[in-house]
Design a protein around this motif. Structure first.
Motif, PDB file in Angstrom:
ATOM      1  N   PHE A   1       0.785  -1.170   0.136  1.00  0.00           N
ATOM      2  CA  PHE A   1       0.045  -0.044   0.012  1.00  0.00           C
ATOM      3  C   PHE A   1       0.813   1.394   0.050  1.00  0.00           C
ATOM      4  CE2 PHE A   1      -1.920   3.405   2.437  1.00  0.00           C
ATOM      5  CZ  PHE A   1      -3.130   3.753   1.585  1.00  0.00           C
ATOM      6  N   LEU A   2       1.941   1.480   0.719  1.00  0.00           N
ATOM      7  CA  LEU A   2       2.802   2.531   0.912  1.00  0.00           C
ATOM      8  C   LEU A   2       3.400   2.712  -0.291  1.00  0.00           C
ATOM      9  CD1 LEU A   2       4.163   2.285   4.380  1.00  0.00           C
ATOM     10  CD2 LEU A   2       2.133   3.704   3.551  1.00  0.00           C
ATOM     11  N   ALA A   3       3.733   1.809  -1.023  1.00  0.00           N
ATOM     12  CA  ALA A   3       4.437   1.866  -2.446  1.00  0.00           C
ATOM     13  C   ALA A   3       3.686   2.678  -3.431  1.00  0.00           C
ATOM     14  CB  ALA A   3       4.771   0.470  -3.055  1.00  0.00           C
ATOM     15  N   LEU A   4       2.191   2.785  -3.279  1.00  0.00           N
ATOM     16  CA  LEU A   4       1.646   3.406  -4.205  1.00  0.00           C
ATOM     17  C   LEU A   4       1.530   4.955  -4.032  1.00  0.00           C
ATOM     18  CD1 LEU A   4      -1.715   1.127  -4.247  1.00  0.00           C
ATOM     19  CD2 LEU A   4       0.074   1.071  -5.692  1.00  0.00           C
ATOM     20  N   HIS A   5       2.053   5.404  -2.861  1.00  0.00           N
ATOM     21  CA  HIS A   5       2.159   6.734  -2.410  1.00  0.00           C
ATOM     22  C   HIS A   5       3.302   7.292  -3.246  1.00  0.00           C
ATOM     23  CE1 HIS A   5      -0.736   7.270   1.117  1.00  0.00           C
ATOM     24  NE2 HIS A   5      -0.806   6.110   0.867  1.00  0.00           N
ATOM     25  N   GLY A   6       3.476   8.377  -3.819  1.00  0.00           N
ATOM     26  CA  GLY A   6       4.299   8.913  -4.600  1.00  0.00           C
ATOM     27  C   GLY A   6       4.419   8.802  -6.137  1.00  0.00           C
ATOM     28  N   LEU A   7       3.195   7.571  -6.353  1.00  0.00           N
ATOM     29  CA  LEU A   7       3.224   7.317  -7.884  1.00  0.00           C
ATOM     30  C   LEU A   7       2.460   8.463  -8.550  1.00  0.00           C
ATOM     31  CD1 LEU A   7       3.497   4.989 -10.059  1.00  0.00           C
ATOM     32  CD2 LEU A   7       1.079   4.288  -9.462  1.00  0.00           C
ATOM     33  N   SER A   8       1.580   9.019  -8.025  1.00  0.00           N
ATOM     34  CA  SER A   8       1.154  10.452  -8.787  1.00  0.00           C
ATOM     35  C   SER A   8       2.055  11.265  -8.893  1.00  0.00           C
ATOM     36  CB  SER A   8      -0.086  11.047  -7.897  1.00  0.00           C
ATOM     37  OG  SER A   8      -0.979   9.996  -7.780  1.00  0.00           O
ATOM     38  N   LYS A   9       2.978  11.612  -8.182  1.00  0.00           N
ATOM     39  CA  LYS A   9       4.175  12.677  -8.462  1.00  0.00           C
ATOM     40  C   LYS A   9       5.001  12.298  -9.193  1.00  0.00           C
ATOM     41  CE  LYS A   9       6.635  16.252  -7.267  1.00  0.00           C
ATOM     42  NZ  LYS A   9       6.243  17.575  -7.458  1.00  0.00           N
ATOM     43  N   LEU A  10       5.425  11.091  -9.500  1.00  0.00           N
ATOM     44  CA  LEU A  10       6.258  10.276 -10.249  1.00  0.00           C
ATOM     45  C   LEU A  10       5.551  10.529 -11.557  1.00  0.00           C
ATOM     46  CD1 LEU A  10       8.907   8.882 -11.131  1.00  0.00           C
ATOM     47  CD2 LEU A  10       7.523   6.708 -10.603  1.00  0.00           C
ATOM     48  N   LEU A  11       4.462  10.378 -11.803  1.00  0.00           N
ATOM     49  CA  LEU A  11       3.511  10.557 -13.217  1.00  0.00           C
ATOM     50  C   LEU A  11       3.399  11.936 -13.586  1.00  0.00           C
ATOM     51  CD1 LEU A  11       0.781   7.757 -12.710  1.00  0.00           C
ATOM     52  CD2 LEU A  11       3.033   7.500 -14.138  1.00  0.00           C
ATOM     53  N   GLU A  12       3.311  12.909 -12.657  1.00  0.00           N
ATOM     54  CA  GLU A  12       3.283  14.248 -13.009  1.00  0.00           C
ATOM     55  C   GLU A  12       4.665  14.444 -13.477  1.00  0.00           C
ATOM     56  OE1 GLU A  12       0.839  16.495 -13.200  1.00  0.00           O
ATOM     57  OE2 GLU A  12      -0.411  14.745 -12.917  1.00  0.00           O
TER      58      GLU A  12
ATOM     59  N   LEU B   1       9.342  -7.996  -5.617  1.00  0.00           N
ATOM     60  CA  LEU B   1       9.283  -8.662  -4.308  1.00  0.00           C
ATOM     61  C   LEU B   1       7.866  -8.940  -3.870  1.00  0.00           C
ATOM     62  CD1 LEU B   1      11.169  -5.510  -2.529  1.00  0.00           C
ATOM     63  CD2 LEU B   1      12.175  -7.793  -3.044  1.00  0.00           C
ATOM     64  N   TYR B   2       7.387  -9.850  -5.013  1.00  0.00           N
ATOM     65  CA  TYR B   2       5.740 -10.061  -5.129  1.00  0.00           C
ATOM     66  C   TYR B   2       5.857 -11.315  -4.172  1.00  0.00           C
ATOM     67  CZ  TYR B   2       1.290 -10.966  -6.737  1.00  0.00           C
ATOM     68  OH  TYR B   2      -0.064 -11.478  -6.809  1.00  0.00           O
ATOM     69  N   ASP B   3       4.686 -11.356  -3.248  1.00  0.00           N
ATOM     70  CA  ASP B   3       4.405 -12.589  -2.415  1.00  0.00           C
ATOM     71  C   ASP B   3       2.921 -13.276  -2.972  1.00  0.00           C
ATOM     72  OD1 ASP B   3       6.458 -12.384  -0.432  1.00  0.00           O
ATOM     73  OD2 ASP B   3       5.456 -10.810   0.342  1.00  0.00           O
ATOM     74  N   ALA B   4       3.195 -14.265  -3.646  1.00  0.00           N
ATOM     75  CA  ALA B   4       2.205 -14.876  -4.467  1.00  0.00           C
ATOM     76  C   ALA B   4       1.201 -15.392  -3.477  1.00  0.00           C
ATOM     77  CB  ALA B   4       2.621 -15.752  -5.460  1.00  0.00           C
ATOM     78  N   GLY B   5      -0.135 -15.319  -3.603  1.00  0.00           N
ATOM     79  CA  GLY B   5      -1.027 -15.762  -3.015  1.00  0.00           C
ATOM     80  C   GLY B   5      -1.582 -14.642  -1.641  1.00  0.00           C
ATOM     81  N   THR B   6      -0.971 -13.798  -1.636  1.00  0.00           N
ATOM     82  CA  THR B   6      -1.466 -12.998  -0.316  1.00  0.00           C
ATOM     83  C   THR B   6      -2.753 -12.312  -0.878  1.00  0.00           C
ATOM     84  OG1 THR B   6       0.014 -11.236  -0.934  1.00  0.00           O
ATOM     85  CG2 THR B   6       0.908 -12.739   0.375  1.00  0.00           C
ATOM     86  N   ARG B   7      -3.521 -11.775   0.067  1.00  0.00           N
ATOM     87  CA  ARG B   7      -4.546 -10.921  -0.183  1.00  0.00           C
ATOM     88  C   ARG B   7      -4.210  -9.399  -0.251  1.00  0.00           C
ATOM     89  NH1 ARG B   7      -9.933 -10.368   3.576  1.00  0.00           N
ATOM     90  NH2 ARG B   7     -11.268  -8.778   2.468  1.00  0.00           N
ATOM     91  N   HIS B   8      -3.351  -9.260   0.485  1.00  0.00           N
ATOM     92  CA  HIS B   8      -2.795  -7.814   0.287  1.00  0.00           C
ATOM     93  C   HIS B   8      -2.193  -7.318  -0.925  1.00  0.00           C
ATOM     94  CE1 HIS B   8      -1.497  -3.688   1.464  1.00  0.00           C
ATOM     95  NE2 HIS B   8      -0.417  -4.235   1.183  1.00  0.00           N
ATOM     96  N   GLY B   9      -1.505  -8.405  -1.710  1.00  0.00           N
ATOM     97  CA  GLY B   9      -0.727  -8.108  -2.976  1.00  0.00           C
ATOM     98  C   GLY B   9      -2.050  -7.936  -4.114  1.00  0.00           C
ATOM     99  N   SER B  10      -2.995  -9.024  -3.941  1.00  0.00           N
ATOM    100  CA  SER B  10      -3.981  -8.838  -4.852  1.00  0.00           C
ATOM    101  C   SER B  10      -4.836  -7.482  -4.761  1.00  0.00           C
ATOM    102  CB  SER B  10      -5.152  -9.895  -4.484  1.00  0.00           C
ATOM    103  OG  SER B  10      -4.514 -11.278  -4.767  1.00  0.00           O
ATOM    104  N   GLU B  11      -5.031  -6.962  -3.570  1.00  0.00           N
ATOM    105  CA  GLU B  11      -5.778  -5.742  -3.271  1.00  0.00           C
ATOM    106  C   GLU B  11      -4.900  -4.495  -4.019  1.00  0.00           C
ATOM    107  OE1 GLU B  11      -6.304  -5.485   0.830  1.00  0.00           O
ATOM    108  OE2 GLU B  11      -8.153  -6.772   0.681  1.00  0.00           O
ATOM    109  N   VAL B  12      -3.536  -4.730  -3.900  1.00  0.00           N
ATOM    110  CA  VAL B  12      -2.696  -3.674  -4.340  1.00  0.00           C
ATOM    111  C   VAL B  12      -2.728  -3.817  -5.928  1.00  0.00           C
ATOM    112  CG1 VAL B  12      -0.194  -2.869  -4.751  1.00  0.00           C
ATOM    113  CG2 VAL B  12      -0.969  -3.503  -2.320  1.00  0.00           C
ATOM    114  N   ILE B  13      -2.903  -4.800  -6.727  1.00  0.00           N
ATOM    115  CA  ILE B  13      -2.901  -5.012  -7.858  1.00  0.00           C
ATOM    116  C   ILE B  13      -4.265  -4.186  -8.445  1.00  0.00           C
ATOM    117  CG2 ILE B  13      -3.378  -6.629  -9.822  1.00  0.00           C
ATOM    118  CD1 ILE B  13      -1.292  -8.432  -8.467  1.00  0.00           C
ATOM    119  N   GLU B  14      -5.309  -4.634  -7.848  1.00  0.00           N
ATOM    120  CA  GLU B  14      -6.668  -3.934  -8.055  1.00  0.00           C
ATOM    121  C   GLU B  14      -6.585  -2.492  -8.036  1.00  0.00           C
ATOM    122  OE1 GLU B  14      -9.516  -5.747  -5.503  1.00  0.00           O
ATOM    123  OE2 GLU B  14      -9.316  -7.704  -6.695  1.00  0.00           O
ATOM    124  N   ASP B  15      -5.976  -1.977  -6.969  1.00  0.00           N
ATOM    125  CA  ASP B  15      -5.767  -0.595  -6.637  1.00  0.00           C
ATOM    126  C   ASP B  15      -5.080   0.257  -7.826  1.00  0.00           C
ATOM    127  OD1 ASP B  15      -7.240  -0.752  -4.460  1.00  0.00           O
ATOM    128  OD2 ASP B  15      -5.552  -0.601  -3.359  1.00  0.00           O
TER     129      ASP B  15
END
Length: 280
Positions: free
Chosen positions: A150-161, A183-197
């Motif tokens: 989740f925290l890795a998503l922060h700053g993505l907007s700034k990078l794209l700008e 650094l992907y952990d296959a099968g974790t619920r959190h990883g799937s949620e981040v992909i959807e986000d």
């Protein structure tokens, strides 16, 4: 020639690992590939077996003294070359402060280089500095390694700008090629949620005229793998150090996607997340 800047202003997301091993995978596929190490930490340089300061001049001399890339380039494998880094690069921003056109020095040097490459991969520092700006002005594509957190998503907007600003003002060819999850952990619920986000993030901001208009989330995920962590200390890519590891599998799959080919079968659903997580 495809010029790809591997970029994320956050450290520890697999940026250098991706630059080096993707380059090695492309070289193994028969493509003439060059790595430009623009990070003063020189991790890509070390990863490919060179010692900063002991392997001849670096990109520091290219940016500050106008030394041709040919004088810096070193062959480190079949179809694979690197222009190394040095800690002195950290001072390049101050030294170039009064230089007119300082943001396009690298672009001009690549254009003046007589050697032709199929791919040029640029390992950028984890900051939006003049070194990163040089990479963005020289590149045609941006590849963003991102941790599925989740925290890795922060700053993505700034990078794209930042990419958008460079695209509008300096480099009209610049596009965001896509996001690669590291650094992907296959099968974790959190990883799937981040992909959807992530997918929702791009879908909600997708514009035809934006540099990320055609950006995609690569199907290949770079799974956590101890072999990927070990190989830099031996000055080798994952294909030299552990060619049968899942790290090698993943970067081979990513290289296929970069070429426009389907990802390896493991990412086509042939292996369950639980099996992928337990793979050696």
């Amino acid at each position: 020639m495809r010029r790809i800047a591997v970029l994320n202003q956050k450290g520890g997301v697999g940026k250098t690992t991706t630059t080096v091993n993707l380059a090695a995978a492309l070289a193994m596929a028969g493509f003439k590939t060059q790595v430009l190490d623009l990070d003063p930490q020189a991790h890509a340089t070390l990863h490919l077996g060179l010692l900063p300061g002991r392997s001849g001049p670096s990109l520091y001399e290219v940016l500050t003294d106008g030394l041709p890339l040919a004088k810096v380039r070193r062959m480190v494998g079949e179809n694979l070359w690197i222009c190394g880094s040095h800690i002195d690069l950290a001072g390049a921003e101050l030294e170039l402060l009064g230089t007119v056109g300082r943001e396009v020095i690298l672009r001009d040097q690549i254009n003046a280089d007589s050697e032709e490459f199929d791919f040029v991969l640029m390992d950028c520092p984890p900051s939006l500095s003049v070194l990163t700006l040089n990479a963005l002005c020289a590149a045609t594509e941006v590849l963003i390694p991102l941790q599925a957190h989740f925290l890795a998503l922060h700053g993505l907007s700034k990078l794209l700008e930042t990419v958008n600003l460079v695209s509008k003002r300096v480099n009209r060819e610049l596009k965001v090629g896509g996001i690669v999850l590291c650094l992907y952990d296959a099968g974790t619920r959190h990883g799937s949620e981040v992909i959807e986000d992530l997918q929702s993030f791009f879908d909600s901001r997708r514009k035809a005229d934006a540099p990320w208009g055609d950006a995609r989330l690569f199907q290949t995920r770079i799974r956590r793998n101890i072999r990927l962590a070990e190989c830099p200390s031996f000055g080798q890519s994952i294909f030299q150090y552990a060619p049968t590891s899942r790290g090698a599998e993943d970067y081979s799959s990513l290289a296929a996607e970069i070429q426009g080919l389907p990802a390896a079968s493991i990412w086509q659903g042939d292996e369950s997340p639980a099996d992928a997580a337990s793979a050696a």
